[in-house]
Design a protein around this motif. Structure first.
Motif, PDB file in Angstrom:
ATOM      1  N   ASP A 296       0.816  -1.224   0.000  1.00 31.73           N
ATOM      2  CA  ASP A 296       0.000   0.000   0.000  1.00 31.73           C
ATOM      3  C   ASP A 296       0.844   1.266   0.000  1.00 31.73           C
ATOM      4  O   ASP A 296       0.442   2.287  -0.546  1.00 31.73           O
ATOM      5  CB  ASP A 296      -0.898   0.028   1.255  1.00 31.73           C
ATOM      6  CG  ASP A 296      -2.113  -0.859   1.065  1.00 31.73           C
ATOM      7  OD1 ASP A 296      -2.479  -1.103  -0.101  1.00 31.73           O
ATOM      8  OD2 ASP A 296      -2.662  -1.321   2.082  1.00 31.73           O
ATOM      9  N   GLU A 297       2.006   1.186   0.608  1.00 33.67           N
ATOM     10  CA  GLU A 297       2.823   2.401   0.725  1.00 33.67           C
ATOM     11  C   GLU A 297       3.265   2.935  -0.641  1.00 33.67           C
ATOM     12  O   GLU A 297       3.714   4.074  -0.743  1.00 33.67           O
ATOM     13  CB  GLU A 297       4.052   2.125   1.601  1.00 33.67           C
ATOM     14  CG  GLU A 297       4.933   1.046   1.016  1.00 33.67           C
ATOM     15  CD  GLU A 297       6.115   0.690   1.904  1.00 33.67           C
ATOM     16  OE1 GLU A 297       6.044  -0.370   2.537  1.00 33.67           O
ATOM     17  OE2 GLU A 297       7.084   1.451   1.930  1.00 33.67           O
ATOM     18  N   LEU A 298       3.146   2.111  -1.697  1.00 29.51           N
ATOM     19  CA  LEU A 298       3.518   2.590  -3.039  1.00 29.51           C
ATOM     20  C   LEU A 298       2.334   3.197  -3.793  1.00 29.51           C
ATOM     21  O   LEU A 298       2.485   3.711  -4.890  1.00 29.51           O
ATOM     22  CB  LEU A 298       4.104   1.442  -3.872  1.00 29.51           C
ATOM     23  CG  LEU A 298       5.462   0.912  -3.404  1.00 29.51           C
ATOM     24  CD1 LEU A 298       5.908  -0.263  -4.259  1.00 29.51           C
ATOM     25  CD2 LEU A 298       6.525   2.014  -3.463  1.00 29.51           C
ATOM     26  N   VAL A 299       1.152   3.099  -3.183  1.00 30.02           N
ATOM     27  CA  VAL A 299      -0.048   3.581  -3.876  1.00 30.02           C
ATOM     28  C   VAL A 299      -0.443   4.940  -3.301  1.00 30.02           C
ATOM     29  O   VAL A 299      -0.661   5.071  -2.099  1.00 30.02           O
ATOM     30  CB  VAL A 299      -1.212   2.576  -3.710  1.00 30.02           C
ATOM     31  CG1 VAL A 299      -2.433   3.054  -4.485  1.00 30.02           C
ATOM     32  CG2 VAL A 299      -0.793   1.182  -4.160  1.00 30.02           C
ATOM     33  N   PHE A 300      -0.532   5.936  -4.163  1.00 25.62           N
ATOM     34  CA  PHE A 300      -0.887   7.295  -3.728  1.00 25.62           C
ATOM     35  C   PHE A 300      -2.344   7.579  -4.069  1.00 25.62           C
ATOM     36  O   PHE A 300      -2.799   7.214  -5.152  1.00 25.62           O
ATOM     37  CB  PHE A 300      -0.004   8.325  -4.436  1.00 25.62           C
ATOM     38  CG  PHE A 300       1.417   8.306  -3.955  1.00 25.62           C
ATOM     39  CD1 PHE A 300       1.854   9.239  -3.022  1.00 25.62           C
ATOM     40  CD2 PHE A 300       2.316   7.354  -4.403  1.00 25.62           C
ATOM     41  CE1 PHE A 300       3.159   9.211  -2.563  1.00 25.62           C
ATOM     42  CE2 PHE A 300       3.617   7.316  -3.951  1.00 25.62           C
ATOM     43  CZ  PHE A 300       4.047   8.246  -3.027  1.00 25.62           C
ATOM     44  N   GLU A 301      -3.043   8.207  -3.143  1.00 33.92           N
ATOM     45  CA  GLU A 301      -4.413   8.644  -3.422  1.00 33.92           C
ATOM     46  C   GLU A 301      -4.328  10.081  -3.924  1.00 33.92           C
ATOM     47  O   GLU A 301      -3.807  10.954  -3.234  1.00 33.92           O
ATOM     48  CB  GLU A 301      -5.261   8.617  -2.143  1.00 33.92           C
ATOM     49  CG  GLU A 301      -5.719   7.229  -1.742  1.00 33.92           C
ATOM     50  CD  GLU A 301      -6.746   6.623  -2.703  1.00 33.92           C
ATOM     51  OE1 GLU A 301      -7.489   7.386  -3.334  1.00 33.92           O
ATOM     52  OE2 GLU A 301      -6.761   5.383  -2.820  1.00 33.92           O
ATOM     53  N   VAL A 302      -4.806  10.317  -5.129  1.00 33.92           N
ATOM     54  CA  VAL A 302      -4.710  11.663  -5.710  1.00 33.92           C
ATOM     55  C   VAL A 302      -6.105  12.258  -5.757  1.00 33.92           C
ATOM     56  O   VAL A 302      -7.033  11.616  -6.243  1.00 33.92           O
ATOM     57  CB  VAL A 302      -4.125  11.579  -7.135  1.00 33.92           C
ATOM     58  CG1 VAL A 302      -4.053  12.955  -7.764  1.00 33.92           C
ATOM     59  CG2 VAL A 302      -2.740  10.946  -7.092  1.00 33.92           C
ATOM     60  N   ASP A 303      -6.262  13.509  -5.240  1.00 30.10           N
ATOM     61  CA  ASP A 303      -7.606  14.090  -5.250  1.00 30.10           C
ATOM     62  C   ASP A 303      -7.661  15.486  -5.865  1.00 30.10           C
ATOM     63  O   ASP A 303      -8.719  16.046  -6.037  1.00 30.10           O
ATOM     64  CB  ASP A 303      -8.202  14.125  -3.832  1.00 30.10           C
ATOM     65  CG  ASP A 303      -7.307  14.868  -2.870  1.00 30.10           C
ATOM     66  OD1 ASP A 303      -6.348  15.505  -3.350  1.00 30.10           O
ATOM     67  OD2 ASP A 303      -7.557  14.807  -1.656  1.00 30.10           O
ATOM     68  N   TYR A 304      -6.528  16.048  -6.260  1.00 27.50           N
ATOM     69  CA  TYR A 304      -6.605  17.469  -6.613  1.00 27.50           C
ATOM     70  C   TYR A 304      -7.114  17.744  -8.021  1.00 27.50           C
ATOM     71  O   TYR A 304      -7.303  18.900  -8.396  1.00 27.50           O
ATOM     72  CB  TYR A 304      -5.265  18.184  -6.355  1.00 27.50           C
ATOM     73  CG  TYR A 304      -4.157  17.803  -7.289  1.00 27.50           C
ATOM     74  CD1 TYR A 304      -4.020  18.444  -8.508  1.00 27.50           C
ATOM     75  CD2 TYR A 304      -3.245  16.819  -6.948  1.00 27.50           C
ATOM     76  CE1 TYR A 304      -3.003  18.111  -9.357  1.00 27.50           C
ATOM     77  CE2 TYR A 304      -2.229  16.481  -7.799  1.00 27.50           C
ATOM     78  CZ  TYR A 304      -2.106  17.124  -8.999  1.00 27.50           C
ATOM     79  OH  TYR A 304      -1.105  16.782  -9.842  1.00 27.50           O
ATOM     80  N   LEU A 305      -7.364  16.684  -8.805  1.00 26.89           N
ATOM     81  CA  LEU A 305      -7.991  16.936 -10.105  1.00 26.89           C
ATOM     82  C   LEU A 305      -9.488  16.621 -10.056  1.00 26.89           C
ATOM     83  O   LEU A 305     -10.147  16.502 -11.082  1.00 26.89           O
ATOM     84  CB  LEU A 305      -7.303  16.107 -11.202  1.00 26.89           C
ATOM     85  CG  LEU A 305      -5.890  16.587 -11.547  1.00 26.89           C
ATOM     86  CD1 LEU A 305      -5.223  15.635 -12.521  1.00 26.89           C
ATOM     87  CD2 LEU A 305      -5.893  17.988 -12.132  1.00 26.89           C
ATOM     88  N   GLY A 306     -10.003  16.497  -8.832  1.00 28.88           N
ATOM     89  CA  GLY A 306     -11.419  16.161  -8.674  1.00 28.88           C
ATOM     90  C   GLY A 306     -11.557  14.663  -8.546  1.00 28.88           C
ATOM     91  O   GLY A 306     -10.933  13.912  -9.299  1.00 28.88           O
ATOM     92  N   GLY A 307     -12.347  14.194  -7.588  1.00 33.58           N
ATOM     93  CA  GLY A 307     -12.499  12.757  -7.352  1.00 33.58           C
ATOM     94  C   GLY A 307     -11.247  12.226  -6.663  1.00 33.58           C
ATOM     95  O   GLY A 307     -10.268  12.944  -6.488  1.00 33.58           O
ATOM     96  N   ARG A 308     -11.290  10.987  -6.279  1.00 30.69           N
ATOM     97  CA  ARG A 308     -10.104  10.376  -5.668  1.00 30.69           C
ATOM     98  C   ARG A 308      -9.755   9.148  -6.477  1.00 30.69           C
ATOM     99  O   ARG A 308     -10.612   8.382  -6.870  1.00 30.69           O
ATOM    100  CB  ARG A 308     -10.403   9.959  -4.218  1.00 30.69           C
ATOM    101  CG  ARG A 308     -10.455  11.136  -3.262  1.00 30.69           C
ATOM    102  CD  ARG A 308     -10.740  10.648  -1.865  1.00 30.69           C
ATOM    103  NE  ARG A 308      -9.600   9.983  -1.236  1.00 30.69           N
ATOM    104  CZ  ARG A 308      -8.570  10.618  -0.717  1.00 30.69           C
ATOM    105  NH1 ARG A 308      -8.513  11.929  -0.745  1.00 30.69           N
ATOM    106  NH2 ARG A 308      -7.589   9.958  -0.156  1.00 30.69           N
ATOM    107  N   SER A 309      -8.473   8.975  -6.749  1.00 32.24           N
ATOM    108  CA  SER A 309      -8.116   7.760  -7.485  1.00 32.24           C
ATOM    109  C   SER A 309      -6.727   7.314  -7.060  1.00 32.24           C
ATOM    110  O   SER A 309      -5.855   8.155  -6.794  1.00 32.24           O
ATOM    111  CB  SER A 309      -8.168   8.021  -8.982  1.00 32.24           C
ATOM    112  OG  SER A 309      -7.287   9.057  -9.298  1.00 32.24           O
ATOM    113  N   PRO A 310      -6.524   6.001  -7.017  1.00 26.39           N
ATOM    114  CA  PRO A 310      -5.204   5.505  -6.629  1.00 26.39           C
ATOM    115  C   PRO A 310      -4.226   5.670  -7.789  1.00 26.39           C
ATOM    116  O   PRO A 310      -4.599   5.503  -8.946  1.00 26.39           O
ATOM    117  CB  PRO A 310      -5.463   4.020  -6.338  1.00 26.39           C
ATOM    118  CG  PRO A 310      -6.678   3.671  -7.121  1.00 26.39           C
ATOM    119  CD  PRO A 310      -7.466   4.922  -7.333  1.00 26.39           C
ATOM    120  N   SER A 311      -2.997   6.034  -7.479  1.00 27.43           N
ATOM    121  CA  SER A 311      -1.991   6.205  -8.533  1.00 27.43           C
ATOM    122  C   SER A 311      -0.724   5.486  -8.092  1.00 27.43           C
ATOM    123  O   SER A 311      -0.219   5.728  -7.004  1.00 27.43           O
ATOM    124  CB  SER A 311      -1.714   7.706  -8.719  1.00 27.43           C
ATOM    125  OG  SER A 311      -0.559   7.879  -9.501  1.00 27.43           O
TER     126      SER A 311
END
Ligand SMILES: Cc1ncc(COP(=O)(O)O)c(C=O)c1O
Length: 460
Positions: A296-311
């Motif tokens: 999990d530590e390699l997976v980033f949650e990105v939210d600043y483009l709207g919505g949340r998605s794992p990256s």
């Protein structure tokens, strides 16, 4: 006006037949122009220059797709402006990416496809970096839990790995341990593999198949050797399969070969959508068996483009068009269609290998029966020319047929390698054989050679 001491570009306005202005004749190519030019003029200049590049379909060096259907090209053009990172804006491209991951998970026999974690990447190199990074993090976590140091991770692989693994070891500070290949067998084998492994081994990389000669590493035998090593030492070493080309060939042509998630030890697999996935360059895939294999530590949650998605990719912005094209190719061809394309490529590769074997002084290193690619060399003896001369002479006829030494310690063996992809028709193959025969005759004047005949290669 002083004439710049630099490269020049010649421009004439054919539409108006206006004579070229003095400033158009000589412009520096490596400086940002001071002012704008007309789009048509720039289009013509850039196109003119691109004419000097090779013809992609005569490039026998690359594994990367050089032919796509017009409908797939159209879809790529339609989506050229869509950024895969804008997931909230383009939820359907995200959905297509996820569907492709599930399709690959099933194709590669994941026991629980819904638990597979995966993503698209720019190519197999990025996917390999991610695969290696996950192996390193898992090893570090295991060592810390055991109260041991994490100072000297190493990665074991055959000397035949593609350069991306050398880059991974360098960029991510992991000691690369290359198992040497042997004359006549230029890929990783289980024989001496475990002598290179120890408690600091983060994983073993296997290649399906080799960039150098198209041969497959025997992944199941390698896993079995690591099972034995675990039984003897207690050290459990995961395997990553670099299936840049083969993970999109073996499922269709070698259904009985054990190389994928059916083998419990296989933690992750990468492939290039832009090789036998039939998408133009810019697409790879990385899949992990489950969440344990991708910490999990390699997976980033990105939210600043709207919505949340794992990256969990190295790049953020990437073209959405390539994912769309992959989705198209999966829907368009289906399993049977992809199998047919792979059969065509392998059949052509094998027929070409058979024909080349009959041209003295060549002998085959591999015969195209694994990847639709094979390497050949000059038979022992003195010929008065080298494979590099052959490559050079074929280049003059438009063919890009690379020549190179095999990886150390077999660097004395220099080969020519030919990759067959969709779009390399029987007619092209026939012309290639005629040209190779003629070039060899010219380089080898004392030798009687069959007269070159230009006819389509029959594969029956
Ligand atoms: C076995 C293997 N791994 C990795 C790569 C790198 O792939 P990409 O060009 O998609 O980054 C290649 C490229 O040919 C390859 O053959």
């Amino acid at each position: 006006m002083p004439i710049p001491d630099t490269d020049v570009v010649f421009a004439t306005d054919f539409d108006t037949l206006a004579p070229p202005a003095a400033t158009d004749l000589l412009v520096p190519l490596d400086e940002l122009p001071e002012s704008a030019s007309s789009p048509d003029l720039v289009l013509r200049r850039v196109r003119d220059e691109l004419m000097l590049d090779g013809n992609a379909r005569l490039n026998l060096a690359t594994f990367v797709t050089t032919w796509m259907e017009p409908q797939a090209r159209q879809l790529m053009a339609d989506t050229a402006e869509k950024n895969l990172a804008d997931r909230a804006e383009y939820p359907q491209i995200t959905a297509m990416e996820e569907r492709c991951v599930r399709m690959l998970a099933r194709l590669w026999h994941a026991p629980r496809p819904e638990q597979v974690r995966g993503c698209s990447t720019t190519g197999s190199s990025e996917a390999a970096m991610l695969g290696g990074l996950a192996l390193k993090r898992r090893w570090q976590a295991r060592r810390r839990a055991q109260g041991k140091d994490t100072a000297r991770p190493n990665l074991v692989m055959g000397a035949n790995v593609q350069v991306c693994w050398k880059k991974f070891a360098n960029y991510f500070e992991v000691e690369p341990r290359y198992v040497p290949t042997e004359p006549g067998c230029y890929h990783l084998t289980p024989d001496t593999l475990t002598a290179y492994c120890d408690d600091n081994t983060i994983g073993v990389v296997t290649v399906l198949g080799s960039t150098f000669d198209g041969s497959y590493d025997p992944v199941a035998d390698i896993c079995m050797a690591l099972d034995g090593y675990q039984a003897a030492t207690g050290t459990d070493i995961p395997v990553h399969v670099d299936g840049a080309s083969g993970a999109m060939v073996a499922p269709f042509l070698d259904p009985h070969l054990m190389w994928d998630f059916q083998l419990e030890r296989v933690a992750s697999i990468n492939t290039s959508g832009h090789k036998y996935g039939h998408v133009f360059p810019g697409l790879g895939w990385a899949l992990w068996r489950d969440a344990e294999a991708l910490p999990d530590e390699l997976v980033f949650e990105v939210d600043y483009l709207g919505g949340r998605s794992p990256s969990f990719t190295l790049n953020f912005s990437r073209p959405g068009a390539h994912v769309v094209a992959q989705y198209y190719s999966f829907l368009r061809y289906g399993f049977e269609g992809l199998r047919t394309l792979a059969i065509q490529s392998r059949t052509t590769a094998r027929a070409l290998a058979t024909r080349i074997r009959a041209i003295p002084p060549y002998e085959l290193v591999t015969d195209g029966s694994e990847l639709p690619a094979f390497a050949f060399r000059l038979a022992h003896g003195t010929h008065g020319f080298t494979v590099f001369d052959v490559s050079h002479a074929m280049r003059a006829r438009g063919w890009h047929l690379p020549a190179y030494p095999l990886p150390s310690p077999c660097q004395d063996v220099c080969v020519l390698r030919l990759v067959v992809r969709t779009g390399f028709t029987a007619e092209l193959a026939g012309m290639f054989i005629a040209d190779l025969t003629e070039v060899t005759r010219q380089l080898h004047p004392g030798r009687s050679m069959p007269a070159p005949i230009v006819k389509p290669l029959t594969t029956a």
